[in-house]
Design a protein around this motif. Structure first.
Motif, mmCIF file in Angstrom:
data_model
loop_
_atom_site.group_PDB
_atom_site.id
_atom_site.type_symbol
_atom_site.label_atom_id
_atom_site.label_comp_id
_atom_site.label_asym_id
_atom_site.label_seq_id
_atom_site.Cartn_x
_atom_site.Cartn_y
_atom_site.Cartn_z
ATOM 1 N N THR A 50 44.892 45.417 54.904
ATOM 2 C CA THR A 50 43.492 45.660 54.583
ATOM 3 C C THR A 50 43.065 44.797 53.399
ATOM 4 O O THR A 50 43.766 44.693 52.399
ATOM 5 C CB THR A 50 43.286 47.144 54.231
ATOM 6 N N VAL A 51 41.904 44.174 53.518
ATOM 7 C CA VAL A 51 41.404 43.299 52.465
ATOM 8 C C VAL A 51 40.919 44.126 51.285
ATOM 9 O O VAL A 51 40.149 45.079 51.457
ATOM 10 C CB VAL A 51 40.250 42.425 52.999
ATOM 11 N N VAL A 52 41.407 43.786 50.101
ATOM 12 C CA VAL A 52 40.944 44.482 48.896
ATOM 13 C C VAL A 52 39.662 43.841 48.393
ATOM 14 O O VAL A 52 39.367 42.692 48.696
ATOM 15 C CB VAL A 52 42.025 44.448 47.795
ATOM 16 N N ASP A 53 38.918 44.585 47.600
ATOM 17 C CA ASP A 53 37.611 44.115 47.167
ATOM 18 C C ASP A 53 37.677 43.220 45.941
ATOM 19 O O ASP A 53 36.842 42.353 45.749
ATOM 20 C CB ASP A 53 36.698 45.318 46.881
ATOM 21 N N GLN A 54 38.666 43.439 45.089
ATOM 22 C CA GLN A 54 38.688 42.728 43.820
ATOM 23 C C GLN A 54 39.539 41.464 43.903
ATOM 24 O O GLN A 54 40.651 41.495 44.419
ATOM 25 C CB GLN A 54 39.257 43.640 42.730
ATOM 26 N N PRO A 55 39.037 40.318 43.406
ATOM 27 C CA PRO A 55 39.872 39.118 43.331
ATOM 28 C C PRO A 55 41.091 39.380 42.457
ATOM 29 O O PRO A 55 41.023 40.120 41.481
ATOM 30 C CB PRO A 55 38.943 38.072 42.692
ATOM 31 N N GLU A 56 42.225 38.791 42.838
ATOM 32 C CA GLU A 56 43.433 39.010 42.057
ATOM 33 C C GLU A 56 43.345 38.327 40.692
ATOM 34 O O GLU A 56 42.657 37.332 40.528
ATOM 35 C CB GLU A 56 44.652 38.503 42.838
ATOM 36 N N PRO A 57 44.059 38.868 39.692
ATOM 37 C CA PRO A 57 43.981 38.298 38.342
ATOM 38 C C PRO A 57 44.660 36.935 38.277
ATOM 39 O O PRO A 57 45.522 36.602 39.093
ATOM 40 C CB PRO A 57 44.721 39.329 37.491
ATOM 41 N N THR A 58 44.289 36.144 37.303
ATOM 42 C CA THR A 58 44.883 34.822 37.119
ATOM 43 C C THR A 58 45.087 34.573 35.633
ATOM 44 O O THR A 58 44.344 35.096 34.797
ATOM 45 C CB THR A 58 43.971 33.722 37.704
ATOM 46 N N LYS A 59 46.104 33.796 35.302
ATOM 47 C CA LYS A 59 46.358 33.437 33.909
ATOM 48 C C LYS A 59 45.675 32.133 33.527
ATOM 49 O O LYS A 59 45.657 31.759 32.352
ATOM 50 C CB LYS A 59 47.866 33.332 33.674
ATOM 51 N N LEU A 60 45.160 31.423 34.521
ATOM 52 C CA LEU A 60 44.479 30.152 34.255
ATOM 53 C C LEU A 60 43.040 30.398 33.829
ATOM 54 O O LEU A 60 42.443 31.428 34.192
ATOM 55 C CB LEU A 60 44.493 29.277 35.512
ATOM 56 N N PRO A 61 42.459 29.460 33.082
ATOM 57 C CA PRO A 61 41.046 29.613 32.709
ATOM 58 C C PRO A 61 40.146 29.558 33.943
ATOM 59 O O PRO A 61 40.340 28.712 34.818
ATOM 60 C CB PRO A 61 40.795 28.404 31.793
ATOM 61 N N ILE A 62 39.207 30.476 34.030
ATOM 62 C CA ILE A 62 38.287 30.494 35.169
ATOM 63 C C ILE A 62 37.093 29.603 34.846
ATOM 64 O O ILE A 62 36.419 29.770 33.837
ATOM 65 C CB ILE A 62 37.829 31.924 35.493
ATOM 66 N N LYS A 63 36.869 28.634 35.728
ATOM 67 C CA LYS A 63 35.793 27.675 35.529
ATOM 68 C C LYS A 63 34.794 27.759 36.685
ATOM 69 O O LYS A 63 35.142 28.158 37.793
ATOM 70 C CB LYS A 63 36.351 26.256 35.448
ATOM 71 N N LYS A 64 33.585 27.338 36.416
ATOM 72 C CA LYS A 64 32.593 27.202 37.473
ATOM 73 C C LYS A 64 32.977 26.022 38.364
ATOM 74 O O LYS A 64 33.408 24.974 37.884
ATOM 75 C CB LYS A 64 31.213 26.959 36.860
ATOM 76 N N ILE A 65 32.848 26.184 39.663
ATOM 77 C CA ILE A 65 33.179 25.091 40.585
ATOM 78 C C ILE A 65 32.197 23.951 40.361
ATOM 79 O O ILE A 65 30.976 24.138 40.487
ATOM 80 C CB ILE A 65 33.122 25.556 42.048
ATOM 81 N N PRO A 66 32.685 22.756 40.022
ATOM 82 C CA PRO A 66 31.761 21.642 39.777
ATOM 83 C C PRO A 66 31.206 21.091 41.080
ATOM 84 O O PRO A 66 31.691 21.391 42.169
ATOM 85 C CB PRO A 66 32.651 20.613 39.077
ATOM 86 N N GLY A 67 30.184 20.241 40.942
ATOM 87 C CA GLY A 67 29.581 19.602 42.104
ATOM 88 C C GLY A 67 28.362 20.348 42.600
ATOM 89 O O GLY A 67 28.054 21.460 42.163
ATOM 90 N N ASN A 68 27.647 19.726 43.521
ATOM 91 C CA ASN A 68 26.455 20.345 44.105
ATOM 92 C C ASN A 68 26.224 19.762 45.490
ATOM 93 O O ASN A 68 26.876 18.790 45.896
ATOM 94 C CB ASN A 68 25.230 20.141 43.206
ATOM 95 N N TYR A 69 25.283 20.358 46.197
ATOM 96 C CA TYR A 69 25.019 19.950 47.578
ATOM 97 C C TYR A 69 23.785 19.058 47.713
ATOM 98 O O TYR A 69 23.480 18.592 48.812
ATOM 99 C CB TYR A 69 24.859 21.186 48.463
ATOM 100 N N GLY A 70 23.089 18.819 46.619
ATOM 101 C CA GLY A 70 21.892 17.998 46.683
ATOM 102 C C GLY A 70 20.732 18.724 47.341
ATOM 103 O O GLY A 70 20.801 19.920 47.642
ATOM 104 N N LEU A 71 19.660 18.006 47.572
ATOM 105 C CA LEU A 71 18.486 18.588 48.216
ATOM 106 C C LEU A 71 18.795 18.895 49.679
ATOM 107 O O LEU A 71 19.563 18.174 50.323
ATOM 108 C CB LEU A 71 17.303 17.621 48.139
#
Length: 526
Positions: A50-71
């Motif tokens: 069964t899929v759990v609702d919460q993302p698993e913890p991580t020891k790495l720094p959490i960053k915003k995914i870079p990049g964009n899709y443009g217009l």
């Protein structure tokens, strides 16, 4: 050969540990055999947890995914032109990874407008983030075999075939069991029919070399591949049927109509894009050819169709799946893999050729002159060459999965939050050449996987929609024919170096694999 192909019981080594990379070409190894048996039953997984609702913890720094899709509309088309024409596929990813200083970023993937409604993906380029695409508790695989678009089911008899099914769908397990049954039932025919079909190939190449001084590898290799598949898996020689010698060309046209939005014909870029990515090519272009292929498989598959009915699958649906598994997955995979493998071996030079010939001939002589599964297990260099070929140029370059829930995905350096429903995309040639996993990652290192330490790296060979160290099951999307593909690749190397001391080639580019010309075949001298 992507999400599914024809099944072959387990060939993979048994190990669990990991290691820091080292230089394989300078080591001495204690070699232990990699065990295999064609009598093993394919592993069967229980349904995903069964899929759990919460993302698993991580020891790495959490960053915003870079990049964009443009217009909208403009951004995807701009990216598409970079991907096909302005930069090319590898540079498209490499330049963005450099720009964002990240192996995880947002971008658009072809075909985009007007064929795919949503080309937005999260790109995964490293060997640590890529395996999330195999975890069916985290990603959905429904209708993602070809990426952000799905070809018309008119090209597959009106059915969504196994490659497009998610493991959660009832027919997935039934159809995958059918493919496991098929190969197990025909396993004793694989080695002798490969020898017969590829002896014909090599004799033809020799004759052409003798008369013209060079010989094209592509078309004869394709014919040998289909003849082998038909004879070994269906007990039928295509030459004795209405297909004659035409099946490879029929299949090539059928394949192109399905995946043409993902290729370039090399025409002027605006014309090329207009022809391939404005509207889909109509299935009617290959309807007659497809019917001939279907009739061949239906007439040759009686015992498999009987098993299909026992499993609750109609004979018609089963036949369309057998056709797809044989022609798209298996034949299509061999069409890509075999020329690329011969290219890599040919370029490696005479020293490797001599080492392979010595190993292969010595083992075969000590086994009574017979090519067997057990004999090939005693050829560590040959096996390593096959795995290295699958690592360097994986037959399936593009992998997709749609997030089933909010996830945290880790690269080597950072972690990134992905929202439920976002499309994940992995470019495998970068993931399997990750320099943080493999030393000399861009080089073809023939003995990379030799010995106990080398075998530990096989978990990072990912061509089969799963690690080489794991097995396909009804509960995952790993290629059902993973071990069959490894077997036939081994057989090609064995047959080549039983017959020849060395091979010389010329290489040109091709939309699917390498375009090879054989310029020399030096016959076995010892």
């Amino acid at each position: 050969m992507a999400s599914t192909s024809l099944a072959f019981p387990s060939l993979q080594p048994k190990f669990q540990s990991s290691r820091k990379p080292s230089k394989p070409s300078t080591r001495r190894f204690i070699v232990r055999p990699i065990t295999a048996s064609v009598s093993e039953k394919p592993s069967v997984s229980v349904p995903p947890a069964t899929v759990v609702d919460q993302p698993e913890p991580t020891k790495l720094p959490i960053k915003k995914i870079p990049g964009n899709y443009g217009l909208p509309f403009v951004g995807p088309i701009s990216d598409r032109f970079d991907y096909f024409y302005n930069q090319g596929r590898d540079e498209y990813f490499k330049s963005r990874a450099h720009k964002y200083q990240s192996t995880v970023f947002r971008a658009n993937m072809p075909p985009g407008p007007l064929i795919a409604s949503n080309p937005n993906v999260v790109v995964l380029l490293d060997g640590k983030s890529f395996p999330v695409l195999f975890d069916v508790t985290k990603v959905e695989k429904k209708d993602l075999f070809t990426g952000t678009f799905m070809p018309s089911t008119e090209l597959t008899g009106g059915y969504r075939v196994l490659s497009y099914l998610d493991p959660s769908e009832p027919n997935h397990g039934k159809l995958k069991r059918l493919l496991f049954f098929h190969l197990k039932a025909r396993r004793d025919h694989v080695i002798p029919e490969f020898h017969s079909s590829y002896t014909e190939l090599f004799e033809g190449l020799e004759n052409e070399l003798a008369t013209k001084g060079k010989a094209a590898f592509g078309e004869p290799s394709d014919l040998a591949a289909f003849n082998f598949l038909a004879r070994s898996l269906y007990g039928t020689n295509p030459v004795d049927t209405k297909l004659g010698l035409d099946a490879p060309k029929m299949i090539a046209k059928w394949l192109f109509v399905q995946i043409s939005p993902l290729f370039s014909l090399g025409l002027p870029k605006h014309l090329d894009d207009l022809l391939l990515r404005t509207v889909r090519l109509p299935p009617a272009l290959v309807k007659a050819d497809y019917q001939k292929l279907y009739d061949f498989f239906y007439a040759s598959s009686g015992f498999v169709l009987d098993e299909a009915e026992r499993l609750g699958i109609s004979r018609e649906e089963a036949c369309h799946n057998l056709l797809f598994a044989t022609c798209f997955n298996s034949f299509g995979g061999m069409k890509f893999l075999f020329p690329n493998m011969v290219k890599l071996i040919g370029r490696a030079g005479v020293k490797l050729h001599t080492q392979l010939a010595e190993e292969i001939r010595s083992v075969i002589r000590s086994n009574g002159g017979n090519i067997t599964m057990a004999a090939m297990e005693q050829m560590p260099l040959m096996k390593s060459v096959v795995y290295e070929s699958l690592r360097i140029e994986p037959p399936v370059a593009l992998q997709y999965g749609k997030a089933k829930k909010d996830l945290v995905i880790e690269s080597h350096d950072a972690a990134f939050r992905v929202k439920e429903g976002e499309m994940l995309f992995g470019y495998q040639p970068f993931a399997t050449k990750d320099p943080k996993i493999f030393e000399r990652a861009e080089e073809f290192v023939a003995d990379r996987f030799v010995g106990e330490e080398g075998e530990k790296l096989l978990k990072h060979v990912l061509w089969s929609n799963g690690p080489e160290s794991e097995s396909p099951s009804v509960g995952n999307k790993q290629c059902a024919g993973k071990d069959f593909v490894v077997l036939v690749a081994r057989l090609l190397v064995v047959e080549l170096f039983l017959r020849y001391d060395s091979i010389e080639i010329e290489v040109d580019s091709s939309p699917l694999g390498a375009a090879l010309t054989v310029t020399s075949l030096k016959k076995a001298s010892f």
